[in-house]
Motif scaffolding. Sequence first.
Motif, PDB file in Angstrom:
ATOM      1  N   THR A   1       0.806  -1.225   0.000  1.00 32.72           N
ATOM      2  CA  THR A   1       0.000   0.000   0.000  1.00 32.72           C
ATOM      3  C   THR A   1       0.837   1.272   0.000  1.00 32.72           C
ATOM      4  O   THR A   1       0.332   2.342  -0.348  1.00 32.72           O
ATOM      5  CB  THR A   1      -0.919   0.023   1.228  1.00 32.72           C
ATOM      6  OG1 THR A   1      -0.112  -0.050   2.420  1.00 32.72           O
ATOM      7  CG2 THR A   1      -1.880  -1.158   1.202  1.00 32.72           C
ATOM      8  N   SER A   2       2.102   1.178   0.413  1.00 35.55           N
ATOM      9  CA  SER A   2       2.944   2.372   0.487  1.00 35.55           C
ATOM     10  C   SER A   2       4.374   1.922   0.756  1.00 35.55           C
ATOM     11  O   SER A   2       4.679   0.723   0.741  1.00 35.55           O
ATOM     12  CB  SER A   2       2.457   3.314   1.598  1.00 35.55           C
ATOM     13  OG  SER A   2       2.486   2.653   2.858  1.00 35.55           O
TER      14      SER A   2
ATOM     15  N   VAL B   1      -7.406  -0.351   2.203  1.00 33.47           N
ATOM     16  CA  VAL B   1      -6.295   0.226   1.427  1.00 33.47           C
ATOM     17  C   VAL B   1      -6.331   1.742   1.480  1.00 33.47           C
ATOM     18  O   VAL B   1      -5.336   2.404   1.796  1.00 33.47           O
ATOM     19  CB  VAL B   1      -6.346  -0.280  -0.022  1.00 33.47           C
ATOM     20  CG1 VAL B   1      -5.224   0.356  -0.839  1.00 33.47           C
ATOM     21  CG2 VAL B   1      -6.239  -1.791  -0.070  1.00 33.47           C
TER      22      VAL B   1
ATOM     23  N   ASN C   1      -3.776   4.481   3.037  1.00 34.77           N
ATOM     24  CA  ASN C   1      -3.110   5.404   2.124  1.00 34.77           C
ATOM     25  C   ASN C   1      -4.169   6.018   1.200  1.00 34.77           C
ATOM     26  O   ASN C   1      -4.565   5.417   0.197  1.00 34.77           O
ATOM     27  CB  ASN C   1      -2.042   4.679   1.299  1.00 34.77           C
ATOM     28  CG  ASN C   1      -1.259   5.631   0.411  1.00 34.77           C
ATOM     29  OD1 ASN C   1      -1.501   6.829   0.402  1.00 34.77           O
ATOM     30  ND2 ASN C   1      -0.315   5.088  -0.348  1.00 34.77           N
TER      31      ASN C   1
ATOM     32  N   TYR D   1      -3.456   6.295  -2.641  1.00 37.88           N
ATOM     33  CA  TYR D   1      -3.008   5.033  -3.234  1.00 37.88           C
ATOM     34  C   TYR D   1      -3.061   5.085  -4.754  1.00 37.88           C
ATOM     35  O   TYR D   1      -2.099   4.739  -5.425  1.00 37.88           O
ATOM     36  CB  TYR D   1      -3.857   3.877  -2.711  1.00 37.88           C
ATOM     37  CG  TYR D   1      -3.475   2.543  -3.303  1.00 37.88           C
ATOM     38  CD1 TYR D   1      -2.340   1.869  -2.884  1.00 37.88           C
ATOM     39  CD2 TYR D   1      -4.263   1.957  -4.299  1.00 37.88           C
ATOM     40  CE1 TYR D   1      -1.982   0.650  -3.425  1.00 37.88           C
ATOM     41  CE2 TYR D   1      -3.915   0.730  -4.848  1.00 37.88           C
ATOM     42  CZ  TYR D   1      -2.782   0.088  -4.406  1.00 37.88           C
ATOM     43  OH  TYR D   1      -2.426  -1.132  -4.951  1.00 37.88           O
ATOM     44  N   TRP D   2      -4.210   5.538  -5.337  1.00 37.23           N
ATOM     45  CA  TRP D   2      -4.305   5.513  -6.793  1.00 37.23           C
ATOM     46  C   TRP D   2      -4.973   6.749  -7.402  1.00 37.23           C
ATOM     47  O   TRP D   2      -5.464   6.712  -8.519  1.00 37.23           O
ATOM     48  CB  TRP D   2      -4.981   4.251  -7.273  1.00 37.23           C
ATOM     49  CG  TRP D   2      -6.410   4.036  -6.830  1.00 37.23           C
ATOM     50  CD1 TRP D   2      -7.170   4.833  -6.025  1.00 37.23           C
ATOM     51  CD2 TRP D   2      -7.238   2.939  -7.210  1.00 37.23           C
ATOM     52  NE1 TRP D   2      -8.407   4.308  -5.868  1.00 37.23           N
ATOM     53  CE2 TRP D   2      -8.481   3.124  -6.581  1.00 37.23           C
ATOM     54  CE3 TRP D   2      -7.072   1.810  -8.001  1.00 37.23           C
ATOM     55  CZ2 TRP D   2      -9.544   2.237  -6.721  1.00 37.23           C
ATOM     56  CZ3 TRP D   2      -8.117   0.918  -8.141  1.00 37.23           C
ATOM     57  CH2 TRP D   2      -9.332   1.135  -7.508  1.00 37.23           C
TER      58      TRP D   2
ATOM     59  N   TYR E   1       0.217   6.804  -5.389  1.00 38.12           N
ATOM     60  CA  TYR E   1       1.384   6.015  -5.015  1.00 38.12           C
ATOM     61  C   TYR E   1       1.748   4.979  -6.065  1.00 38.12           C
ATOM     62  O   TYR E   1       2.926   4.791  -6.392  1.00 38.12           O
ATOM     63  CB  TYR E   1       1.128   5.333  -3.667  1.00 38.12           C
ATOM     64  CG  TYR E   1       2.075   4.191  -3.368  1.00 38.12           C
ATOM     65  CD1 TYR E   1       3.395   4.437  -3.008  1.00 38.12           C
ATOM     66  CD2 TYR E   1       1.646   2.867  -3.476  1.00 38.12           C
ATOM     67  CE1 TYR E   1       4.273   3.394  -2.741  1.00 38.12           C
ATOM     68  CE2 TYR E   1       2.515   1.824  -3.215  1.00 38.12           C
ATOM     69  CZ  TYR E   1       3.818   2.091  -2.848  1.00 38.12           C
ATOM     70  OH  TYR E   1       4.683   1.056  -2.598  1.00 38.12           O
TER      71      TYR E   1
END
Length: 466
Positions: free
Chosen positions: A194-195, A246, A250, A253-254, A338
């Motif tokens: 996730t990070s 998720v 974070n 994330y996307w 990310y």
Amino acid sequence: MITKIFACIFLAFGMCEGSTASDICISGIRISGNKQTKDFTIMRELPFRTGDVMPEDRLIYQLTVATEHLNNTSLFNYVYMDYIPDTLERTDCLSCIVTIHVEERWYYWPQVSIKFEDRNLSAWLHEKKFNRITIGWGMRIYNVFGMRHKITLSDYFGYEKGGRLGYSNIALDKKRTQLLSFSFNALFNKTINTSSSNDKVIYVKDPNRFLESSVEGSINYSYRPGIRMMHSFDAGYGRVRLGDTVLMLNKDYWGTDNLVNNTFRFSYNYSYEHRDYIVYPTKGYYISSGVTGVTADKMRFFYGELDLKLQYYGEFFPRWFWSSRLNGGASFKNKRAYIYDCHVGYEDRYITGYDYYVVDGQHYALLNNDLRFLIMPKRIFNLGPTNNLAKFTKIHFTIYAKLMYDAGYVHNSYRSESNRLANTFLWGSGIGIDIVTYYDIVLGASYAINKMGEKGFYFGIKAPVF
């Protein structure tokens, strides 16, 4: 050897007969050993044709190029080329027949693969997390119909679950300059990264549900006007669903707050291949550049990347080789995401001595340098009968020692106190050994040091997924 002696006698005699006898005319091409591969599939990789006229030194060079390209198709374990005098009489040049003998590989592979999800073997050995292993099984068929088509049908379980169906290298014209490929993937993960923190990937696992479920389809069109140049266009659509954990961990994330994303992807890549053996080059060069575009969240998120690869390989002294590989990229996006900043430490973007680390960022430049010494030239061993099992019992090994020095820089606009490698000059150096063997397998071991003064042994394996 005998054919070479006759060829020399033939050429010497011809040189006494006329002033143009230094040129050689290819009056025919004979192919043998290809029980499944079609003749035109082999002819596609040749830089010459019947009727071509050229000096003898040029012909010898062209035979070398043809051998390299046939080896790079991954269809054959061994390729042998020669030329012999022809009885055909011509007044303007000497006639010869080019002979090509190939030993085909095994093309029907039950797909049993083990994939380490830690980006490399050394990183997995460092943690030894068995839940980060994906085991695949299925079938992969190479050289379908003897035309270099490839079919993949597989199922995955372990770190990833899902399957894949693919069909590639379908020729759209008789000259095989236009090729079509397509694939369909479905993957489901209970463990994802996730990070990153302390320049290492952070993994999150939910034993009760999938944290990421994706279904993707793609189609590829390639245009290959010669034997070296390739233009490739790829388009794909994917639907991905995340577990709410998720985005709680974070939010960047996307690039969107949605748990479900419909993603459209397009890419173009240009490449020029001039390496002697793409699995482990020692001579030649390679150029590749491309552009990738991604949009998601009903086009409210977009991402673009430009990348460039320049590679050079040369022999500067008998058994001594040098290689330099420049890999760079620049990306842009309208929102922080990310998964689109994962660059160095993933795929083929690496720096010696940083096997346990990743460096996130938007722009990067890497320079990998190797000084290699050929310890053992290619040796062929017969381990058993050569009739029905020759595809497996006749194997070869080549061993190199190497000295490595890599340098790189990654720019990250989103500074983090826990990730300190980005926005700094990176370097790593080491010594190692590589073993190159049949079916495009390379085994490596090295001892390296990085800019933090960390030293250690690292191991790697490069092999096609059967």
